[in-house]
Design a protein around this motif. Structure first.
Motif, PDB file in Angstrom:
ATOM      1  N   UNK B 307       0.765  -1.435  -0.084  1.00 28.21           N
ATOM      2  CA  UNK B 307      -0.086   0.076   0.218  1.00 28.21           C
ATOM      3  C   UNK B 307       0.925   1.146   0.172  1.00 28.21           C
ATOM      4  N   UNK B 308       0.121   2.375   0.072  1.00 28.88           N
ATOM      5  CA  UNK B 308       0.978   3.682  -0.095  1.00 28.88           C
ATOM      6  C   UNK B 308       1.919   3.665   1.536  1.00 28.88           C
ATOM      7  N   UNK B 309       2.878   4.352   1.229  1.00 28.47           N
ATOM      8  CA  UNK B 309       3.491   5.178   0.353  1.00 28.47           C
ATOM      9  C   UNK B 309       4.548   4.003  -0.676  1.00 28.47           C
ATOM     10  N   UNK B 310       4.833   4.520  -1.946  1.00 31.20           N
ATOM     11  CA  UNK B 310       5.928   3.780  -2.706  1.00 31.20           C
ATOM     12  C   UNK B 310       7.512   4.466  -2.482  1.00 31.20           C
ATOM     13  N   UNK B 311       8.279   3.759  -2.216  1.00 30.86           N
ATOM     14  CA  UNK B 311       9.605   4.184  -1.964  1.00 30.86           C
ATOM     15  C   UNK B 311      10.179   3.864  -3.456  1.00 30.86           C
ATOM     16  N   UNK B 312      10.119   4.710  -4.273  1.00 33.40           N
ATOM     17  CA  UNK B 312      10.593   4.536  -5.691  1.00 33.40           C
ATOM     18  C   UNK B 312      10.981   6.044  -6.169  1.00 33.40           C
ATOM     19  N   UNK B 313      11.649   6.017  -7.379  1.00 38.63           N
ATOM     20  CA  UNK B 313      12.423   7.181  -7.843  1.00 38.63           C
ATOM     21  C   UNK B 313      11.680   8.227  -8.162  1.00 38.63           C
ATOM     22  N   UNK B 314      10.372   8.084  -8.713  1.00 32.82           N
ATOM     23  CA  UNK B 314       9.467   9.090  -8.860  1.00 32.82           C
ATOM     24  C   UNK B 314       8.388   9.424  -8.215  1.00 32.82           C
ATOM     25  N   UNK B 315       8.398   8.803  -7.087  1.00 35.00           N
ATOM     26  CA  UNK B 315       7.337   9.004  -5.958  1.00 35.00           C
ATOM     27  C   UNK B 315       7.582  10.338  -5.231  1.00 35.00           C
ATOM     28  N   UNK B 316       6.290  10.954  -4.977  1.00 38.42           N
ATOM     29  CA  UNK B 316       6.239  12.392  -4.524  1.00 38.42           C
ATOM     30  C   UNK B 316       5.656  12.042  -3.046  1.00 38.42           C
ATOM     31  N   UNK B 317       6.309  12.764  -2.033  1.00 38.89           N
ATOM     32  CA  UNK B 317       5.658  12.918  -1.008  1.00 38.89           C
ATOM     33  C   UNK B 317       6.831  12.437   0.044  1.00 38.89           C
ATOM     34  N   UNK B 318       6.437  12.645   1.491  1.00 41.14           N
ATOM     35  CA  UNK B 318       7.596  12.463   2.477  1.00 41.14           C
ATOM     36  C   UNK B 318       7.004  11.500   3.688  1.00 41.14           C
ATOM     37  N   UNK B 319       7.939  10.919   4.289  1.00 38.99           N
ATOM     38  CA  UNK B 319       7.399   9.910   5.318  1.00 38.99           C
ATOM     39  C   UNK B 319       7.029  10.894   6.540  1.00 38.99           C
ATOM     40  N   UNK B 320       5.997   9.973   7.312  1.00 40.12           N
ATOM     41  CA  UNK B 320       5.682  10.739   8.659  1.00 40.12           C
ATOM     42  C   UNK B 320       6.113   9.660   9.661  1.00 40.12           C
ATOM     43  N   UNK B 321       6.237   9.968  10.943  1.00 40.31           N
ATOM     44  CA  UNK B 321       6.353   8.922  12.201  1.00 40.31           C
ATOM     45  C   UNK B 321       4.979   8.211  11.938  1.00 40.31           C
TER      46      UNK B 321
END
Lengths: 368, 368
Positions: B307-321
């Motif tokens: 599921x979201x998020x995807x850790x990939x080269x074009x992924x947009x967004x940042x991790x949260x705790x």
């Protein structure tokens, strides 16, 4: 074997042309596999203006259990470029000058359909409907052979289990044991999640195995199937644990047995789906069990464990020779348990001996 | 526990209102389960004008592994009348006077969407998009606890296997054995199809177990996961069979280990998805392994294994705790084999010690 897939695609094209669409996009995995020999993850099959094309997300792996793409079929893999193979297929079609395309509206999501319209605004999208599902109903002898082998595998797995100790073991363990034996005997894997139901759980359709342990006096109902070269069939049997079944158990078993036999005996080329259902349902209704009966007496099997036709009260249509179906009535008495008896059979002409029973494990009530 | 589901539905309503839709229809099973506590077959969740309603095809069974519907939620079962719960839900909404409805266009098929429009021609249908998927990304401590237990179960199953004899056993048997042990240790079931890959198959992502037998000198890579209360996580490890790994094996293992460690160490609140991916990918690229690398370094886990998020080269967004993710780079050398190392971790603030590792089986290269 290659000609089989090409000839299925030809028959589909003929149907499409008759309906006014020269081209079609197949996206449902079982349908892609039926027409292309394999359905790699996310793959779509394009019947284009001049040729057929399998568009995949990644190059097809060599996965023997998953089939191999038809060698006469051109395969286009998106590799790193990613994206939706359906969108890529439509893009190629537009490049060929296509102006209309039949798609599987019962499979494509609204979002994917919109993406196709975006990439090809001038393309008229029509609905292919269940055209491939209809082609799949009547099986050829190769397909029936795969089902026959799958049924034999399931019979073997079940037979071995019956020789082992059952009392004290949980439903879950027995289910896992059955699935291991299916693989041991050559199945690609189970056809569906194996169901083992004991005591008050017995006779429940689609019961998911729990940690309940088998006890003396229980009904034990088991439903399992093998997937062999993609083809899936099923068998269901109910047993009594211990030496002497109770009177209510014998009575209920005889009733369900009679209903299931009536269903089997109703199978013939030309028999209406609803009449097969009625033959079995009538017997259970008359004994006062109309509440809680399942909507279907049986269903077709093939590349999917549940496919056309449906043997149900409102179903329209008639059986043909070489259509494999299940006949699986059952009665479940909440809190007490019940009986379910399930066979896979192939409809055959009366002159050839009537329906061919694939699942030959005895249906006599066994005390184990 | 009931308040959890009601409060999730409240948060979703707030989102919907902010986007202009007062009502929504949830149909993706994982999303229904997230908001309602359970997702019986075919069930849809209607956030109506005044109340929330779970519409099911059949009355929900008591299936502990599948969750139970939130007691504060009204449940409507179609029973014998049959039909599509989504259509029934829309029918009820129109009866309430609703004039707009957000639906999951990435889940509903074109055919079902059309059926909704037929039963409610005046209803304006909008797209809910991935609103529920977005809500699901950050987990609460109860969810993380389920993942932690699932990881422990997977660690135990894997640990037991490593103590048994491996040489001479097939990939398939080892996979089935692992799945049995997952259930023995309390899992609902496997989180996904267990992967066991030996010799030239090792290191292949998503390898489906074959009848190949484990041999001395092989790399053996295993990937498995447990489902616990619906929550799924995964672990992947690679071992060498026999007493002394070859130089190329040690070299490759060290490389993948370094890449995976770099990925893990990049996990922090505020880290960009693509930066985590790059930390791992860079190490493999620099060693000449850019061809054939997988599109993702890792992905979120939860009610779905991917599921979201995807850790990939074009992924947009940042991790949260409190976002759980996998970090699973690998290298596969066709014909030789390879290495894959996969952990599930929960993003935590640096002040709290950095990412919480759930899958604690050693990552040291073991010779078995």
């Amino acid at each position: 074997m290659s000609e089989v897939y090409a000839s299925r695609r030809t028959r589909l094209r003929e149907r499409c042309n008759a309906s006014g669409s020269a081209t079609a996009l197949i996206s449902r995995p079982a349908n892609v596999r039926y027409l292309a020999g394999a359905a790699p993850r996310g793959a779509v099959l394009l019947l284009g203006r001049r040729e057929d094309l399998l568009v995949c997300a990644d190059p097809p792996d060599d996965r023997p259990n998953e089939g191999r793409p038809d060698e006469t079929l051109r395969v286009h893999s998106l590799r790193r470029s990613g994206g939706d193979p359906a969108v890529a297929a439509v893009d190629l079609l537009v490049g060929e000058g296509g102006d209309s395309l039949a798609v599987e509206e019962h499979h494509l999501t609204v979002a994917r359909h919109r993406a196709l319209r975006s990439v090809a605004p001038g393309l008229r999208l029509a609905d292919l409907g269940g055209a491939v599902e209809q082609l799949r109903v009547v099986k050829d002898e190769e397909e029936i052979s795969c089902l026959r082998i799958g049924a034999e595998i399931a019979d073997q797995a079940l037979g071995e289990l019956l020789e082992s100790i059952l009392v004290g073991r949980t439903e879950r363990h027995l289910a896992l044991e059955l699935e291991r034996r299916l693989v041991d005997h050559g199945a690609d894997g189970p056809a569906f999640a194996t169901s083992v139901a004991t005591g008050p759980n017995s006779g429940r359709r689609g019961h998911r195995p729990t940690d309940r342990r088998v006890e003396e006096g229980d009904f034990l109902s088991v439903c399992l199937g093998a997937s062999y070269r993609g083809y899936r069939c099923e068998i269901g049997r109910t047993f009594v644990i211990g030496t002497s079944p109770a009177d209510w158990q014998i009575e209920l078993y005889d009733l369900v047995f009679a209903a299931q036999r009536a269903g089997r005996e109703a199978l013939a080329p030309g028999a209406a789906f609803r009449d097969v259902d009625r033959a079995a349902r009538h017997i259970l209704d008359s004994a006062g069990h109309s509440e809680g009966l399942h909507a279907l007496t049986g269903h077709g099997v093939g590349l999917e464990i549940e496919e056309d036709p449906q043997l149900s009260p409102a179903a329209m249509g008639k059986l043909d020779a070489c259509v494999p179906v299940t006949v699986e009535p059952g009665v479940h008495l909440p809190g007490r348990g019940g009986v379910r008896i399930d066979d896979t059979l192939v409809v055959r002409p009366e002159a050839d001996g009537g329906p061919e029973l694939l699942t030959i494990t005895t249906k006599e009530l066994l005390a184990l």
